[in-house]
Design a protein around this motif. Structure first.
Motif, PDB file in Angstrom:
ATOM      1  N   GLU A   2       0.829  -1.195   0.000  1.00 34.42           N
ATOM      2  CA  GLU A   2       0.000   0.000   0.000  1.00 34.42           C
ATOM      3  C   GLU A   2       0.869   1.252   0.000  1.00 34.42           C
ATOM      4  OE1 GLU A   2      -3.418   0.426  -0.020  1.00 34.42           O
ATOM      5  OE2 GLU A   2      -3.441  -1.696  -0.514  1.00 34.42           O
ATOM      6  N   PRO A   3       0.408   2.362  -0.601  1.00 33.30           N
ATOM      7  CA  PRO A   3       1.187   3.601  -0.571  1.00 33.30           C
ATOM      8  C   PRO A   3       1.270   4.142   0.858  1.00 33.30           C
ATOM      9  CG  PRO A   3      -0.952   3.967  -1.596  1.00 33.30           C
ATOM     10  CD  PRO A   3      -0.833   2.492  -1.332  1.00 33.30           C
ATOM     11  N   VAL A   4       2.352   4.827   1.137  1.00 29.66           N
ATOM     12  CA  VAL A   4       2.549   5.409   2.463  1.00 29.66           C
ATOM     13  C   VAL A   4       1.737   6.695   2.543  1.00 29.66           C
ATOM     14  CG1 VAL A   4       4.272   6.347   4.047  1.00 29.66           C
ATOM     15  CG2 VAL A   4       4.833   4.387   2.606  1.00 29.66           C
ATOM     16  N   ASN A   5       0.982   6.860   3.613  1.00 28.54           N
ATOM     17  CA  ASN A   5       0.086   7.995   3.764  1.00 28.54           C
ATOM     18  C   ASN A   5       0.837   9.323   3.757  1.00 28.54           C
ATOM     19  OD1 ASN A   5      -2.485   9.048   3.968  1.00 28.54           O
ATOM     20  ND2 ASN A   5      -2.513   8.958   6.185  1.00 28.54           N
ATOM     21  N   LEU A   6       2.076   9.362   4.229  1.00 29.94           N
ATOM     22  CA  LEU A   6       2.842  10.601   4.247  1.00 29.94           C
ATOM     23  C   LEU A   6       3.058  11.126   2.834  1.00 29.94           C
ATOM     24  CD1 LEU A   6       4.560  12.691   5.877  1.00 29.94           C
ATOM     25  CD2 LEU A   6       6.509  11.297   5.267  1.00 29.94           C
ATOM     26  N   PHE A   7       3.326  10.232   1.885  1.00 31.53           N
ATOM     27  CA  PHE A   7       3.509  10.650   0.500  1.00 31.53           C
ATOM     28  C   PHE A   7       2.214  11.216  -0.080  1.00 31.53           C
ATOM     29  CE2 PHE A   7       7.044   7.371   0.470  1.00 31.53           C
ATOM     30  CZ  PHE A   7       8.060   8.314   0.562  1.00 31.53           C
ATOM     31  N   ASN A   8       1.083  10.621   0.255  1.00 32.65           N
ATOM     32  CA  ASN A   8      -0.210  11.138  -0.204  1.00 32.65           C
ATOM     33  C   ASN A   8      -0.482  12.525   0.370  1.00 32.65           C
ATOM     34  OD1 ASN A   8      -0.687   8.789  -1.621  1.00 32.65           O
ATOM     35  ND2 ASN A   8      -1.870   7.855   0.029  1.00 32.65           N
ATOM     36  N   LEU A   9      -0.180  12.699   1.651  1.00 30.92           N
ATOM     37  CA  LEU A   9      -0.392  13.989   2.299  1.00 30.92           C
ATOM     38  C   LEU A   9       0.525  15.050   1.693  1.00 30.92           C
ATOM     39  CD1 LEU A   9      -1.760  15.634   4.528  1.00 30.92           C
ATOM     40  CD2 LEU A   9       0.038  14.865   6.074  1.00 30.92           C
ATOM     41  N   ALA A  10       1.777  14.702   1.456  1.00 28.91           N
ATOM     42  CA  ALA A  10       2.723  15.650   0.857  1.00 28.91           C
ATOM     43  C   ALA A  10       2.298  16.012  -0.558  1.00 28.91           C
ATOM     44  CB  ALA A  10       4.130  15.064   0.851  1.00 28.91           C
ATOM     45  N   SER A  11       1.794  15.041  -1.292  1.00 26.49           N
ATOM     46  CA  SER A  11       1.309  15.299  -2.648  1.00 26.49           C
ATOM     47  C   SER A  11       0.102  16.228  -2.618  1.00 26.49           C
ATOM     48  CB  SER A  11       0.941  13.980  -3.320  1.00 26.49           C
ATOM     49  OG  SER A  11       0.351  14.205  -4.558  1.00 26.49           O
ATOM     50  N   ARG A  12      -0.787  15.997  -1.687  1.00 25.44           N
ATOM     51  CA  ARG A  12      -1.983  16.837  -1.542  1.00 25.44           C
ATOM     52  C   ARG A  12      -1.593  18.272  -1.200  1.00 25.44           C
ATOM     53  NH1 ARG A  12      -6.784  16.853  -3.560  1.00 25.44           N
ATOM     54  NH2 ARG A  12      -8.376  17.501  -2.127  1.00 25.44           N
ATOM     55  N   GLN A  13      -0.602  18.428  -0.303  1.00 26.41           N
ATOM     56  CA  GLN A  13      -0.165  19.774   0.057  1.00 26.41           C
ATOM     57  C   GLN A  13       0.519  20.456  -1.128  1.00 26.41           C
ATOM     58  OE1 GLN A  13       3.100  20.443   2.754  1.00 26.41           O
ATOM     59  NE2 GLN A  13       2.163  22.314   3.523  1.00 26.41           N
ATOM     60  N   ALA A  14       1.281  19.713  -1.906  1.00 33.57           N
ATOM     61  CA  ALA A  14       1.935  20.288  -3.079  1.00 33.57           C
ATOM     62  C   ALA A  14       0.886  20.777  -4.088  1.00 33.57           C
ATOM     63  CB  ALA A  14       2.869  19.273  -3.721  1.00 33.57           C
ATOM     64  N   GLU A  15      -0.191  20.018  -4.265  1.00 30.02           N
ATOM     65  CA  GLU A  15      -1.278  20.452  -5.144  1.00 30.02           C
ATOM     66  C   GLU A  15      -1.904  21.738  -4.624  1.00 30.02           C
ATOM     67  OE1 GLU A  15      -4.129  17.300  -5.411  1.00 30.02           O
ATOM     68  OE2 GLU A  15      -2.653  15.872  -6.173  1.00 30.02           O
TER      69      GLU A  15
END
Length: 126
Positions: A2-15
């Protein structure tokens, strides 16, 4: 895996930062446009409030993480200062400070992701 939630959160913040940078750039570009109202994006904390992290079973005995989509809304800023005769509400000093905040946030986001990525690489290499 599964993807690591930290990467998803960082991606969301970058967007979110990219949308905010566009709003700030638009404000600066229209600083001399009569009647233009400055815009900004809702704070990232509110975006996180609308993002629910839930557990979901992908197979029996396994749990994964999923995040719901939350939209970034760009809306006119509430202006409390003196309104110019042209009815323009852009204050260049504030917009340049916001642009600096966005830059620093991008740098922090990138540094955290890079450090976490390095840690993951080290952990998998053993």
């Amino acid at each position: 895996m599964e993807p690591v939630n930290l990467f998803n959160l960082a991606s969301r913040q970058a967007e979110w930062l990219a949308v905010r940078q566009s709003a700030v750039a638009g404000n600066i570009a229209n600083a001399n446009t009569p009647g233009y109202t400055a815009n900004d994006v809702e704070p990232f904390q509110k975006v996180l409030d609308h993002t629910a992290v839930t557990l979901s079973a992908t197979q029996s005995g396994h749990l994964g993480f999923g995040a719901s989509e939350a939209a970034f809304s760009v809306k006119p800023q509430a202006y409390t200062g003196a309104i110019m005769p042209s009815k323009n509400t852009v204050v260049m000093e504030e917009e340049l400070m916001k642009a600096g905040e966005v830059r620093r946030s991008f740098e922090l986001n990138t540094a955290i992701v890079k450090a976490f990525h390095t840690m993951m690489i080290m952990a998998t290499k053993g």
